[in-house]
Enzyme design. Sequence first.
Site, PDB file in Angstrom:
ATOM      1  N   TYR A  86      38.874  38.303  38.856  1.00  0.00           N
ATOM      2  CA  TYR A  86      39.764  37.271  38.315  1.00  0.00           C
ATOM      3  C   TYR A  86      39.988  36.130  39.064  1.00  0.00           C
ATOM      4  O   TYR A  86      40.308  36.382  40.281  1.00  0.00           O
ATOM      5  CB  TYR A  86      40.989  37.721  37.738  1.00  0.00           C
ATOM      6  CG  TYR A  86      41.836  36.711  37.306  1.00  0.00           C
ATOM      7  CD1 TYR A  86      41.775  36.017  36.090  1.00  0.00           C
ATOM      8  CD2 TYR A  86      43.000  36.119  37.900  1.00  0.00           C
ATOM      9  CE1 TYR A  86      42.579  34.997  35.734  1.00  0.00           C
ATOM     10  CE2 TYR A  86      43.888  35.212  37.735  1.00  0.00           C
ATOM     11  CZ  TYR A  86      43.635  34.485  36.648  1.00  0.00           C
ATOM     12  OH  TYR A  86      44.408  33.627  36.216  1.00  0.00           O
ATOM     13  N   SER A  87      39.471  34.921  38.473  1.00  0.00           N
ATOM     14  CA  SER A  87      39.709  33.613  39.429  1.00  0.00           C
ATOM     15  C   SER A  87      39.218  33.707  40.872  1.00  0.00           C
ATOM     16  O   SER A  87      37.971  34.012  40.872  1.00  0.00           O
ATOM     17  CB  SER A  87      41.129  33.347  39.570  1.00  0.00           C
ATOM     18  OG  SER A  87      41.537  32.050  39.805  1.00  0.00           O
ATOM     19  N   LEU A  88      39.920  33.549  41.865  1.00  0.00           N
ATOM     20  CA  LEU A  88      39.218  33.771  43.155  1.00  0.00           C
ATOM     21  C   LEU A  88      38.806  35.099  43.401  1.00  0.00           C
ATOM     22  O   LEU A  88      37.773  35.387  44.090  1.00  0.00           O
ATOM     23  CB  LEU A  88      40.224  33.540  44.427  1.00  0.00           C
ATOM     24  CG  LEU A  88      39.831  33.610  45.633  1.00  0.00           C
ATOM     25  CD1 LEU A  88      38.624  32.515  46.132  1.00  0.00           C
ATOM     26  CD2 LEU A  88      40.909  33.546  46.831  1.00  0.00           C
ATOM     27  N   GLY A  90      36.924  36.678  41.464  1.00  0.00           N
ATOM     28  CA  GLY A  90      35.696  36.647  40.983  1.00  0.00           C
ATOM     29  C   GLY A  90      34.566  36.302  41.868  1.00  0.00           C
ATOM     30  O   GLY A  90      33.516  36.853  42.321  1.00  0.00           O
ATOM     31  N   SER A 119      36.818  32.191  36.941  1.00  0.00           N
ATOM     32  CA  SER A 119      36.420  32.141  38.458  1.00  0.00           C
ATOM     33  C   SER A 119      35.280  30.809  38.710  1.00  0.00           C
ATOM     34  O   SER A 119      34.513  30.439  37.681  1.00  0.00           O
ATOM     35  CB  SER A 119      35.238  33.189  38.810  1.00  0.00           C
ATOM     36  OG  SER A 119      36.271  34.478  38.618  1.00  0.00           O
TER      37      SER A 119
END
Length: 131
Positions: A86-88, A90, A119
């Site tokens: 998730y997000s960073l 990823g 991401s």
Amino acid sequence: MIVLSHGLWGTSDHFSYLEESLQESLAAAYPEKRFAIYKTKSNEKFKTYDGIDLCGARVVDEILEETAQLRTRDGLLVTEFSLIGYSLGGLIARFAIGMLTYRKYFESISPINFVTFCSPHVGVLLSLIHI
């Protein structure tokens, strides 16, 4: 094995709901298989500022350690592998996949899914607003 990698300032608790949902739906869909879900812990909170390469290396260490512990502690052999970020998380997960490939992790374990959401794989646009 399914590994969950949180985002900036994240903690492993952020994936508790996803872990429960995956466990329930996978058990219903594949009753003959056992799924080990692991939430990364080495990059919690401020440690996400250490950079994608260092965070990715920590995740690789966690994955290798958890794979070995599943074998020795629970008598389970990891045969398939998925990674969700998730997000960073990823971006960290993408780096970790590269390192795992370099370390020949996938010679005996089949990669199944690599999933990221929210991401910024193509970067982030910064706009300055002048007031």
